[in-house]
Design a protein around this motif. Sequence first.
Motif, short mmCIF file in Angstrom:
data_model
loop_
_atom_site.label_atom_id
_atom_site.label_comp_id
_atom_site.label_asym_id
_atom_site.label_seq_id
_atom_site.Cartn_x
_atom_site.Cartn_y
_atom_site.Cartn_z
N ILE A 13 0.83 -1.21 0.00
CA ILE A 13 0.00 0.00 0.00
C ILE A 13 0.87 1.25 0.00
O ILE A 13 0.62 2.20 -0.75
CB ILE A 13 -0.94 0.00 1.22
CG1 ILE A 13 -1.89 -1.21 1.15
CG2 ILE A 13 -1.73 1.31 1.32
CD1 ILE A 13 -2.72 -1.28 -0.10
N ASP A 32 10.47 3.48 5.74
CA ASP A 32 10.40 2.02 5.71
C ASP A 32 11.78 1.47 6.03
O ASP A 32 12.78 1.95 5.49
CB ASP A 32 9.95 1.51 4.33
CG ASP A 32 9.39 0.09 4.38
OD1 ASP A 32 10.12 -0.82 4.82
OD2 ASP A 32 8.23 -0.10 3.97
N ARG A 36 9.79 -6.00 6.71
CA ARG A 36 9.06 -7.13 6.12
C ARG A 36 10.01 -8.30 5.85
O ARG A 36 9.62 -9.45 5.94
CB ARG A 36 8.34 -6.69 4.84
CG ARG A 36 7.38 -7.76 4.31
CD ARG A 36 6.53 -7.26 3.15
NE ARG A 36 5.79 -8.35 2.55
CZ ARG A 36 4.57 -8.73 2.91
NH1 ARG A 36 3.93 -8.11 3.85
NH2 ARG A 36 3.99 -9.75 2.31
N ASP A 66 12.93 3.21 11.53
CA ASP A 66 11.99 2.31 12.19
C ASP A 66 10.91 3.17 12.87
O ASP A 66 11.25 4.09 13.62
CB ASP A 66 12.79 1.51 13.24
CG ASP A 66 11.99 0.36 13.81
OD1 ASP A 66 10.77 0.50 14.01
OD2 ASP A 66 12.62 -0.69 14.07
N ILE A 67 9.65 2.84 12.63
CA ILE A 67 8.59 3.67 13.25
C ILE A 67 8.57 3.53 14.77
O ILE A 67 7.93 4.29 15.47
CB ILE A 67 7.18 3.39 12.68
CG1 ILE A 67 6.79 1.92 12.83
CG2 ILE A 67 7.08 3.85 11.24
CD1 ILE A 67 5.30 1.67 12.64
N LYS A 182 -3.51 -4.33 16.25
CA LYS A 182 -4.12 -3.41 15.29
C LYS A 182 -5.35 -2.74 15.88
O LYS A 182 -5.63 -1.57 15.61
CB LYS A 182 -4.49 -4.15 13.99
CG LYS A 182 -3.32 -4.63 13.17
CD LYS A 182 -2.50 -3.54 12.54
CE LYS A 182 -3.17 -2.97 11.30
NZ LYS A 182 -2.22 -2.07 10.56
N GLY A 206 -10.08 -5.26 4.02
CA GLY A 206 -10.28 -6.68 3.72
C GLY A 206 -8.93 -7.17 3.19
O GLY A 206 -7.89 -6.83 3.73
N LEU A 208 -6.05 -6.67 0.78
CA LEU A 208 -5.54 -5.63 -0.11
C LEU A 208 -4.51 -6.31 -1.01
O LEU A 208 -3.67 -7.07 -0.52
CB LEU A 208 -4.87 -4.52 0.71
CG LEU A 208 -5.60 -4.08 1.98
CD1 LEU A 208 -4.82 -2.96 2.69
CD2 LEU A 208 -7.02 -3.63 1.70
N1 LIG Z 1 -2.37 -6.60 2.62
C1 LIG Z 1 -3.52 -6.89 3.19
O1 LIG Z 1 -4.20 -7.81 2.80
C2 LIG Z 1 -4.01 -6.04 4.34
C3 LIG Z 1 -5.29 -6.27 4.81
C4 LIG Z 1 -5.79 -5.49 5.84
C5 LIG Z 1 -5.00 -4.50 6.37
N2 LIG Z 1 -3.74 -4.29 5.90
C6 LIG Z 1 -2.93 -3.23 6.52
O2 LIG Z 1 -2.47 -2.36 5.53
C7 LIG Z 1 -1.19 -1.88 5.87
C8 LIG Z 1 -0.24 -2.09 4.73
O3 LIG Z 1 -0.19 -3.47 4.42
P1 LIG Z 1 0.70 -4.02 3.25
O4 LIG Z 1 0.00 -5.18 2.69
O5 LIG Z 1 1.12 -2.89 2.38
O6 LIG Z 1 1.93 -4.55 4.10
P2 LIG Z 1 3.44 -4.69 3.65
O7 LIG Z 1 4.07 -5.64 4.60
O8 LIG Z 1 3.53 -4.94 2.18
O9 LIG Z 1 3.99 -3.22 3.93
C9 LIG Z 1 4.32 -2.78 5.21
C10 LIG Z 1 5.69 -2.13 5.13
O10 LIG Z 1 6.00 -1.65 6.44
C11 LIG Z 1 7.38 -1.84 6.65
N3 LIG Z 1 7.63 -1.89 8.09
C12 LIG Z 1 7.30 -2.89 8.93
N4 LIG Z 1 7.69 -2.60 10.16
C13 LIG Z 1 8.28 -1.39 10.11
C14 LIG Z 1 8.89 -0.55 11.06
N5 LIG Z 1 9.00 -0.94 12.33
N6 LIG Z 1 9.37 0.66 10.68
C15 LIG Z 1 9.29 1.05 9.37
N7 LIG Z 1 8.72 0.28 8.41
C16 LIG Z 1 8.22 -0.91 8.78
C17 LIG Z 1 7.71 -3.15 5.95
O11 LIG Z 1 9.08 -3.27 5.64
C18 LIG Z 1 6.81 -3.08 4.73
O12 LIG Z 1 7.49 -2.58 3.60
C19 LIG Z 1 -0.78 -2.60 7.16
O13 LIG Z 1 -1.07 -1.77 8.24
C20 LIG Z 1 -1.69 -3.80 7.18
O14 LIG Z 1 -1.98 -4.22 8.50
C21 LIG Z 1 -3.22 -5.04 4.90
#
Ligand SMILES: NC(=O)c1ccc[n+]([C@@H]2O[C@H](COP(=O)([O-])OP(=O)(O)OC[C@H]3O[C@@H](n4cnc5c(N)ncnc54)[C@H](O)[C@@H]3O)[C@@H](O)[C@H]2O)c1
Length: 351
Positions: A13, A32, A36, A66-67, A182, A206, A208
């Motif tokens: 996202i 970031d 991951r 890091d967040i 979450k 849902g 994504l």
């Molecule tokens: N993908 C799905 O199906 C889905 C569904 C529901 C909700 N979400 C939510 O949407 C958001 C994005 O999901 P996504 O699928 O893009 O996930 P993703 O894992 O592809 O992206 C998350 C990114 O955050 C980075 N990250 C993790 N911990 C970190 C930290 N401590 N500091 C800095 N960066 C950090 C990771 O390296 C990764 O690139 C998340 O909050 C997830 O919970 C995703």
Amino acid sequence: MKTALVTGSSGLIGSEMVAFLDERGWNVHGVDNNMRRDFFGEHGDTTWNLERLRTTTRSFEHHDVDIRDRPAIARIVAETKPELIVHAAAQPSHDLAASRPFDDFEVNAVGTLNLLEAARAHTPEAPFAFLSTNKVYGDAPNELELVELETRWDYADARYANGIDETMRIDATMHSLFGASKAAADLLVQEYGRYFGLPTVCFRGGCLTGPNHSGAELHGFLAYLARATRDGLAYRVFGYKGKQVRDNIHSYDVCTAIMAFAEAPRPAAVYNLGGGRENSISMLEAIARFEELFDRRLDWTYVEEPRRGDHICYISDLSRFRTDHPQWELTMQLDDMLRELARVSPAPVGS
Ligand SMILES: NC(=O)c1ccc[n+]([C@@H]2O[C@H](COP(=O)([O-])OP(=O)(O)OC[C@H]3O[C@@H](n4cnc5c(N)ncnc54)[C@H](O)[C@@H]3O)[C@@H](O)[C@H]2O)c1
């Protein structure tokens, strides 16, 4: 030039949001730290996606931060003063959280608090969009009466024809530790809206999906299924006869939803955001379609025990968002998403 801050900017996202804003003339700061990869191993490595952004964007600055690093986050927000914050960094896996409870909570809940406080201190007018999840409802959706169809479960009660809305309860239900961290973040985001008046929104996602997902077995359902079918990887289906249903939304349509909110924000908004009924698919149906698209069989086995707290049938009711933002619409249909995943296929491992 407007400035935005996007966390999780190398993820599915976050990276879509960076590209989306960059194309529209924004100056984008991404945060970031490729956690991951640490969570999911080489399949989760997002370096390729960061490199892609670096070569395709015009005004993007990456911060390898890091967040959980509160002073660093405060500094970035103070220095950049973003007019929009999109918080998509997370430990995103339901299953992984149990083995890394502190990392899960510190990233998902405390990391979100770090950003909210930084926003309150330095840019309180900026819309703050948080990517929440339908896992905040825990397994409460599983209490709904279901009917078993040939390839999927469905809701028996016509009141749920459009899916699950935001009135579903979030307490007294099993969330998994991920759902709990979450939910903590979701409540904090709402509270910074209600208590402090920040224009915050929780998008309870849902599934994504999109081409920029570093799909891993524990996260990224369709991206990983595409990878497994293409590469002949062994795939496991957990419980519910493989008829569990998910609604899928493309990362582009998530961005347009975030922008619709950013253009007309309100404090403490909460929306379910998925693909809705028309973009829902069961595990068996997804396997069959990818087998067709790749013209090869998936090597899959069935594990009787479902994942703990996993939804049997989850379809997002989008009515609230559509009412508040009537101009927004889904542009990507389910089969477009599947064909796109099959066509571009996930990034090669280690690239
Ligand atoms: N993908 C799905 O199906 C889905 C569904 C529901 C909700 N979400 C939510 O949407 C958001 C994005 O999901 P996504 O699928 O893009 O996930 P993703 O894992 O592809 O992206 C998350 C990114 O955050 C980075 N990250 C993790 N911990 C970190 C930290 N401590 N500091 C800095 N960066 C950090 C990771 O390296 C990764 O690139 C998340 O909050 C997830 O919970 C995703």
